[in-house]
Scaffold this motif. Structure first.
Motif, PDB file in Angstrom:
ATOM      1  N   LEU A   6      10.236 -10.819 -18.282  1.00 21.96           N
ATOM      2  CA  LEU A   6       9.551 -11.147 -19.534  1.00 21.96           C
ATOM      3  C   LEU A   6      10.500 -10.997 -20.716  1.00 21.96           C
ATOM      4  CD1 LEU A   6       6.941 -11.819 -21.097  1.00 21.96           C
ATOM      5  CD2 LEU A   6       6.448  -9.358 -21.137  1.00 21.96           C
ATOM      6  N   PHE A   7      11.284  -9.911 -20.727  1.00 22.96           N
ATOM      7  CA  PHE A   7      12.264  -9.694 -21.794  1.00 22.96           C
ATOM      8  C   PHE A   7      13.289 -10.826 -21.841  1.00 22.96           C
ATOM      9  CE2 PHE A   7      11.531  -4.891 -21.153  1.00 22.96           C
ATOM     10  CZ  PHE A   7      10.487  -4.905 -22.059  1.00 22.96           C
ATOM     11  N   VAL A   8      13.795 -11.211 -20.667  1.00 17.21           N
ATOM     12  CA  VAL A   8      14.799 -12.270 -20.599  1.00 17.21           C
ATOM     13  C   VAL A   8      14.213 -13.598 -21.082  1.00 17.21           C
ATOM     14  CG1 VAL A   8      16.257 -13.632 -19.057  1.00 17.21           C
ATOM     15  CG2 VAL A   8      16.082 -11.154 -18.737  1.00 17.21           C
ATOM     16  N   LEU A   9      13.001 -13.912 -20.659  1.00 16.32           N
ATOM     17  CA  LEU A   9      12.350 -15.166 -21.061  1.00 16.32           C
ATOM     18  C   LEU A   9      12.180 -15.239 -22.571  1.00 16.32           C
ATOM     19  CD1 LEU A   9      10.819 -17.800 -20.520  1.00 16.32           C
ATOM     20  CD2 LEU A   9       8.758 -16.415 -20.132  1.00 16.32           C
ATOM     21  N   ILE A  10      11.684 -14.154 -23.172  1.00 10.38           N
ATOM     22  CA  ILE A  10      11.455 -14.143 -24.612  1.00 10.38           C
ATOM     23  C   ILE A  10      12.783 -14.168 -25.363  1.00 10.38           C
ATOM     24  CG2 ILE A  10      10.536 -12.759 -26.521  1.00 10.38           C
ATOM     25  CD1 ILE A  10       8.331 -11.841 -24.650  1.00 10.38           C
ATOM     26  N   PHE A  11      13.788 -13.444 -24.854  1.00  9.46           N
ATOM     27  CA  PHE A  11      15.106 -13.430 -25.495  1.00  9.46           C
ATOM     28  C   PHE A  11      15.689 -14.844 -25.557  1.00  9.46           C
ATOM     29  CE2 PHE A  11      19.719 -13.429 -24.995  1.00  9.46           C
ATOM     30  CZ  PHE A  11      20.115 -12.698 -26.113  1.00  9.46           C
ATOM     31  N   ILE A  12      15.686 -15.546 -24.428  1.00 10.93           N
ATOM     32  CA  ILE A  12      16.254 -16.901 -24.379  1.00 10.93           C
ATOM     33  C   ILE A  12      15.458 -17.854 -25.261  1.00 10.93           C
ATOM     34  CG2 ILE A  12      16.711 -18.881 -22.889  1.00 10.93           C
ATOM     35  CD1 ILE A  12      17.286 -16.911 -20.634  1.00 10.93           C
ATOM     36  N   THR A  13      14.137 -17.771 -25.171  1.00  8.70           N
ATOM     37  CA  THR A  13      13.277 -18.660 -25.964  1.00  8.70           C
ATOM     38  C   THR A  13      13.506 -18.462 -27.455  1.00  8.70           C
ATOM     39  OG1 THR A  13      11.580 -18.612 -24.232  1.00  8.70           O
ATOM     40  CG2 THR A  13      10.895 -19.362 -26.416  1.00  8.70           C
ATOM     41  N   HIS A  14      13.570 -17.199 -27.871  1.00 11.15           N
ATOM     42  CA  HIS A  14      13.728 -16.909 -29.292  1.00 11.15           C
ATOM     43  C   HIS A  14      15.127 -17.278 -29.782  1.00 11.15           C
ATOM     44  CE1 HIS A  14      13.018 -15.117 -33.140  1.00 11.15           C
ATOM     45  NE2 HIS A  14      13.979 -14.232 -32.987  1.00 11.15           N
ATOM     46  N   LEU A  15      16.143 -17.011 -28.971  1.00 11.11           N
ATOM     47  CA  LEU A  15      17.514 -17.352 -29.371  1.00 11.11           C
ATOM     48  C   LEU A  15      17.657 -18.861 -29.576  1.00 11.11           C
ATOM     49  CD1 LEU A  15      20.394 -16.403 -29.915  1.00 11.11           C
ATOM     50  CD2 LEU A  15      20.872 -16.679 -27.466  1.00 11.11           C
ATOM     51  N   LEU A  16      17.091 -19.647 -28.678  1.00  8.40           N
ATOM     52  CA  LEU A  16      17.131 -21.102 -28.833  1.00  8.40           C
ATOM     53  C   LEU A  16      16.383 -21.531 -30.087  1.00  8.40           C
ATOM     54  CD1 LEU A  16      16.587 -22.290 -25.143  1.00  8.40           C
ATOM     55  CD2 LEU A  16      18.710 -22.332 -26.466  1.00  8.40           C
ATOM     56  N   ALA A  17      15.286 -20.841 -30.383  1.00  6.77           N
ATOM     57  CA  ALA A  17      14.491 -21.193 -31.564  1.00  6.77           C
ATOM     58  C   ALA A  17      15.266 -20.935 -32.847  1.00  6.77           C
ATOM     59  CB  ALA A  17      13.179 -20.411 -31.563  1.00  6.77           C
ATOM     60  N   VAL A  18      15.915 -19.776 -32.956  1.00  7.44           N
ATOM     61  CA  VAL A  18      16.645 -19.458 -34.191  1.00  7.44           C
ATOM     62  C   VAL A  18      17.919 -20.279 -34.322  1.00  7.44           C
ATOM     63  CG1 VAL A  18      15.717 -17.125 -34.376  1.00  7.44           C
ATOM     64  CG2 VAL A  18      17.854 -17.494 -33.137  1.00  7.44           C
ATOM     65  N   MET A  19      18.480 -20.728 -33.188  1.00  8.02           N
ATOM     66  CA  MET A  19      19.682 -21.546 -33.234  1.00  8.02           C
ATOM     67  C   MET A  19      19.379 -22.987 -33.636  1.00  8.02           C
ATOM     68  SD  MET A  19      21.791 -20.199 -29.865  1.00  8.02           S
ATOM     69  CE  MET A  19      23.110 -21.403 -30.115  1.00  8.02           C
ATOM     70  N   SER A  20      18.126 -23.395 -33.473  1.00  7.55           N
ATOM     71  CA  SER A  20      17.746 -24.761 -33.843  1.00  7.55           C
ATOM     72  C   SER A  20      17.725 -24.893 -35.363  1.00  7.55           C
ATOM     73  CB  SER A  20      16.365 -25.105 -33.280  1.00  7.55           C
ATOM     74  OG  SER A  20      16.353 -24.961 -31.879  1.00  7.55           O
ATOM     75  N   PRO A  21      18.252 -25.994 -35.893  1.00  5.48           N
ATOM     76  CA  PRO A  21      18.240 -26.200 -37.354  1.00  5.48           C
ATOM     77  C   PRO A  21      16.824 -26.150 -37.905  1.00  5.48           C
ATOM     78  CG  PRO A  21      19.667 -27.793 -36.282  1.00  5.48           C
ATOM     79  CD  PRO A  21      18.921 -27.090 -35.179  1.00  5.48           C
ATOM     80  N   GLY A  22      16.642 -25.374 -38.935  1.00  2.96           N
ATOM     81  CA  GLY A  22      15.343 -25.235 -39.579  1.00  2.96           C
ATOM     82  C   GLY A  22      15.524 -24.611 -40.941  1.00  2.96           C
ATOM     83  N   PRO A  23      14.429 -24.291 -41.626  1.00  2.00           N
ATOM     84  CA  PRO A  23      14.508 -23.721 -42.980  1.00  2.00           C
ATOM     85  C   PRO A  23      15.349 -22.447 -43.060  1.00  2.00           C
ATOM     86  CG  PRO A  23      12.264 -24.382 -42.483  1.00  2.00           C
ATOM     87  CD  PRO A  23      13.036 -24.525 -41.204  1.00  2.00           C
ATOM     88  N   ASP A  24      15.211 -21.553 -42.068  1.00  2.00           N
ATOM     89  CA  ASP A  24      15.970 -20.300 -42.089  1.00  2.00           C
ATOM     90  C   ASP A  24      17.477 -20.572 -42.006  1.00  2.00           C
ATOM     91  OD1 ASP A  24      13.583 -18.954 -42.162  1.00  2.00           O
ATOM     92  OD2 ASP A  24      13.528 -18.554 -40.016  1.00  2.00           O
TER      93      ASP A  24
END
Length: 210
Positions: A6-24
């Motif tokens: 579960l930790f690995v899944l959330i880590f990978i999912t979140h890292l990909l999300a923050v790396m994607s171009p967006g407002p942040d």
């Protein structure tokens, strides 16, 4: 080790999300180029604090309220969209002012508090971030996980967010990178401002279409 997957899944999912171009990402990049590394890092800190807000309302059940109350969630999306458009316009204005500032050799700057506030508000009012954490805490994370697991996940999400955007801050304040971008800084700020405006306008169009 029961929750390792579960930790690995959330880590990978979140890292990909923050790396994607967006407002942040756009906001950290803009502040790194327009101001300096310190301001960009504090902007990253503000974004991380904003992540904490999303985590809190997801854990304590406000996520359910947003899902059930369409009017409330629509209001949050509109507020976030208008803020993005506002920041885009401010970026355009700063691109024009930047030429005058350089001519005087007195670079413009903002306070640490202002940098944190920009990062915090950008993240908190980002409806895409809201949707991401709604999905994480309502779909990916089982409802019966222990409190210590939630605490570890929460800390991981905040730390990963800060480390990524701090890296962006350092990357785009590297002398070699700055040297290459120096000649197009004005145009890059205009492009970043346009991206923010388009992101905000896209959210509003999505609301109207729905």
């Amino acid at each position: 080790m029961e929750y390792l997957s579960l930790f690995v899944l959330i880590f990978i999912t979140h890292l990909l999300a923050v790396m994607s171009p967006g407002p942040d990402f756009v906001m950290v990049l803009k502040n790194a180029l327009q101001y300096n590394r310190k301001i960009a890092v504090y902007t990253a800190l503000g974004i991380s604090l904003g992540i904490g807000v999303h985590i809190l309302y997801s854990i304590w059940g406000i996520a359910y309220l947003l899902q059930q109350n369409h009017a409330l969630f629509t209001g949050i999306k509109i507020a976030g969209a208008l803020y993005l458009i506002y920041m885009g316009i401010r970026t355009w204005q700063s691109a024009r002012e930047n030429i005058e500032v350089k001519a005087m050799h007195t670079p413009a700057n903002i306070s640490i508090f202002e940098a944190i506030k920009i990062g915090f508000v950008t993240n908190v009012l980002n409806p895409k971030a809201s949707l991401f954490f709604l999905s994480i805490f309502s779909v990916v994370i089982p409802p019966d996980v222990p409190l210590w697991v939630l605490l570890i996940i929460s800390a991981m999400l905040i730390v990963v967010t800060f480390l990524w955007f701090a890296f962006v801050s350092y990357l785009f304040t590297n002398p070699q990178v700055v040297k290459r971008y120096q000649k197009i800084e004005k145009y890059l700020l205009l492009i970043l401002g346009l991206i923010l405006i388009l992101l905000g306008a896209g959210i509003i169009l999505e609301i109207l279409a729905g």
